[in-house]
Design a protein around this motif. Structure first.
Motif, mmCIF file in Angstrom:
data_model
loop_
_atom_site.group_PDB
_atom_site.id
_atom_site.type_symbol
_atom_site.label_atom_id
_atom_site.label_comp_id
_atom_site.label_asym_id
_atom_site.label_seq_id
_atom_site.Cartn_x
_atom_site.Cartn_y
_atom_site.Cartn_z
ATOM 1 N N ILE A 1 0.868 -1.180 0.000
ATOM 2 C CA ILE A 1 0.000 0.000 0.000
ATOM 3 C C ILE A 1 0.898 1.220 0.000
ATOM 4 O O ILE A 1 1.828 1.314 0.811
ATOM 5 C CB ILE A 1 -0.916 0.019 1.246
ATOM 6 C CG1 ILE A 1 -1.747 -1.250 1.312
ATOM 7 C CG2 ILE A 1 -1.799 1.252 1.232
ATOM 8 C CD1 ILE A 1 -2.511 -1.414 2.602
ATOM 9 N N GLU A 2 0.625 2.143 -0.887
ATOM 10 C CA GLU A 2 1.421 3.373 -0.936
ATOM 11 C C GLU A 2 0.676 4.493 -0.218
ATOM 12 O O GLU A 2 -0.492 4.743 -0.495
ATOM 13 C CB GLU A 2 1.684 3.774 -2.387
ATOM 14 C CG GLU A 2 2.617 2.816 -3.091
ATOM 15 C CD GLU A 2 2.991 3.299 -4.475
ATOM 16 O OE1 GLU A 2 2.968 4.521 -4.730
ATOM 17 O OE2 GLU A 2 3.302 2.431 -5.302
ATOM 18 N N PHE A 3 1.357 5.133 0.733
ATOM 19 C CA PHE A 3 0.836 6.294 1.451
ATOM 20 C C PHE A 3 1.743 7.466 1.120
ATOM 21 O O PHE A 3 2.934 7.284 0.905
ATOM 22 C CB PHE A 3 0.886 6.075 2.979
ATOM 23 C CG PHE A 3 0.003 4.976 3.486
ATOM 24 C CD1 PHE A 3 -1.361 5.179 3.619
ATOM 25 C CD2 PHE A 3 0.536 3.755 3.855
ATOM 26 C CE1 PHE A 3 -2.171 4.182 4.113
ATOM 27 C CE2 PHE A 3 -0.276 2.754 4.348
ATOM 28 C CZ PHE A 3 -1.636 2.961 4.475
ATOM 29 N N ASP A 4 1.185 8.681 1.138
ATOM 30 C CA ASP A 4 2.099 9.812 1.013
ATOM 31 C C ASP A 4 2.874 9.919 2.323
ATOM 32 O O ASP A 4 2.480 9.369 3.350
ATOM 33 C CB ASP A 4 1.387 11.109 0.610
ATOM 34 C CG ASP A 4 0.533 11.725 1.701
ATOM 35 O OD1 ASP A 4 0.860 11.573 2.889
ATOM 36 O OD2 ASP A 4 -0.450 12.399 1.363
ATOM 37 N N ASP A 5 4.013 10.583 2.264
ATOM 38 C CA ASP A 5 4.930 10.613 3.412
ATOM 39 C C ASP A 5 4.288 11.158 4.685
ATOM 40 O O ASP A 5 4.460 10.600 5.771
ATOM 41 C CB ASP A 5 6.178 11.430 3.077
ATOM 42 C CG ASP A 5 7.041 10.749 2.018
ATOM 43 O OD1 ASP A 5 6.876 9.531 1.817
ATOM 44 O OD2 ASP A 5 7.869 11.445 1.405
ATOM 45 N N ALA A 6 3.541 12.251 4.551
ATOM 46 C CA ALA A 6 2.930 12.874 5.732
ATOM 47 C C ALA A 6 1.911 11.936 6.382
ATOM 48 O O ALA A 6 1.860 11.813 7.609
ATOM 49 C CB ALA A 6 2.271 14.193 5.359
ATOM 50 N N LEU A 7 1.123 11.260 5.575
ATOM 51 C CA LEU A 7 0.122 10.338 6.115
ATOM 52 C C LEU A 7 0.802 9.164 6.814
ATOM 53 O O LEU A 7 0.396 8.757 7.901
ATOM 54 C CB LEU A 7 -0.807 9.840 5.003
ATOM 55 C CG LEU A 7 -1.869 8.837 5.422
ATOM 56 C CD1 LEU A 7 -2.800 9.429 6.475
ATOM 57 C CD2 LEU A 7 -2.656 8.371 4.206
ATOM 58 N N TYR A 8 1.851 8.635 6.216
ATOM 59 C CA TYR A 8 2.549 7.512 6.836
ATOM 60 C C TYR A 8 3.173 7.917 8.166
ATOM 61 O O TYR A 8 3.122 7.158 9.138
ATOM 62 C CB TYR A 8 3.615 6.915 5.915
ATOM 63 C CG TYR A 8 4.229 5.684 6.530
ATOM 64 C CD1 TYR A 8 3.545 4.476 6.509
ATOM 65 C CD2 TYR A 8 5.452 5.741 7.175
ATOM 66 C CE1 TYR A 8 4.080 3.348 7.105
ATOM 67 C CE2 TYR A 8 6.002 4.620 7.776
ATOM 68 C CZ TYR A 8 5.313 3.426 7.743
ATOM 69 O OH TYR A 8 5.832 2.311 8.349
ATOM 70 N N ARG A 9 3.744 9.132 8.224
ATOM 71 C CA ARG A 9 4.315 9.604 9.493
ATOM 72 C C ARG A 9 3.241 9.672 10.578
ATOM 73 O O ARG A 9 3.464 9.248 11.714
ATOM 74 C CB ARG A 9 4.985 10.962 9.310
ATOM 75 C CG ARG A 9 6.376 10.876 8.735
ATOM 76 C CD ARG A 9 7.129 12.191 8.831
ATOM 77 N NE ARG A 9 6.510 13.252 8.054
ATOM 78 C CZ ARG A 9 6.741 13.492 6.772
ATOM 79 N NH1 ARG A 9 7.604 12.744 6.114
ATOM 80 N NH2 ARG A 9 6.137 14.473 6.149
ATOM 81 N N ARG A 10 2.068 10.212 10.217
ATOM 82 C CA ARG A 10 0.969 10.278 11.196
ATOM 83 C C ARG A 10 0.544 8.891 11.633
ATOM 84 O O ARG A 10 0.277 8.644 12.816
ATOM 85 C CB ARG A 10 -0.232 11.011 10.583
ATOM 86 C CG ARG A 10 -0.023 12.497 10.424
ATOM 87 C CD ARG A 10 -1.232 13.172 9.823
ATOM 88 N NE ARG A 10 -2.410 12.984 10.658
ATOM 89 C CZ ARG A 10 -3.655 13.165 10.242
ATOM 90 N NH1 ARG A 10 -3.893 13.543 8.996
ATOM 91 N NH2 ARG A 10 -4.670 12.985 11.055
#
Length: 92
Positions: A5-14
Motif C-alpha cells: 500500500i502506498e501512502f504519502d509521506d505525511a500520512l505515513y508519518r501520522r
C-alpha cells in the motif's frame, strides 16, 4: 497475505506516530482500519450505478427535494422551461 500500500509521506508519518502511541504496529493499525470500514453499514453513493436516486439524495436538500421529484425530465431544455414557468407564476 501480503499487500503493498502506498501512502504519502505525511500520512505515513501520522500513521506511524499513532501506532507508537497505541503500542501497536502500523500493520495492526491498518488492518483494524480496514476491518472498521468493512464492518460498517454500507452506504449508497451517487457513483453507484445500481443505486436508486431516492436512496442517495443528500439530507441537506431538505425542502427543495420536492422540486426534483416533481419532474422526470432533467435535460437542460426541460430545466430551463420549468424555471421559466416558475418565474412566470411568481408575483412581481
Amino acid at each position: 497475505m501480503k499487500a503493498t500500500i502506498e501512502f504519502d509521506d505525511a500520512l505515513y508519518r501520522r500513521l506511524k506516530i499513532e501506532a507508537v502511541k497505541r503500542g501497536r504496529t502500523v500493520r495492526e493499525l491498518v488492518a483494524d482500519g480496514v476491518l472498521h470500514v468493512l464492518n460498517a453499514p454500507s452506504t449508497v453513493t451517487p457513483s453507484d450505478p445500481d443505486a436508486d436516486a431516492s436512496t442517495w439524495r443528500p439530507s441537506w436538500l431538505g425542502s427543495l427535494s420536492h422540486y426534483g421529484r416533481a419532474v422526470s425530465d432533467h435535460t437542460p431544455a426541460a430545466v430551463r422551461e420549468s424555471v421559466a414557468r416558475g418565474r412566470a407564476r411568481e408575483p412581481r
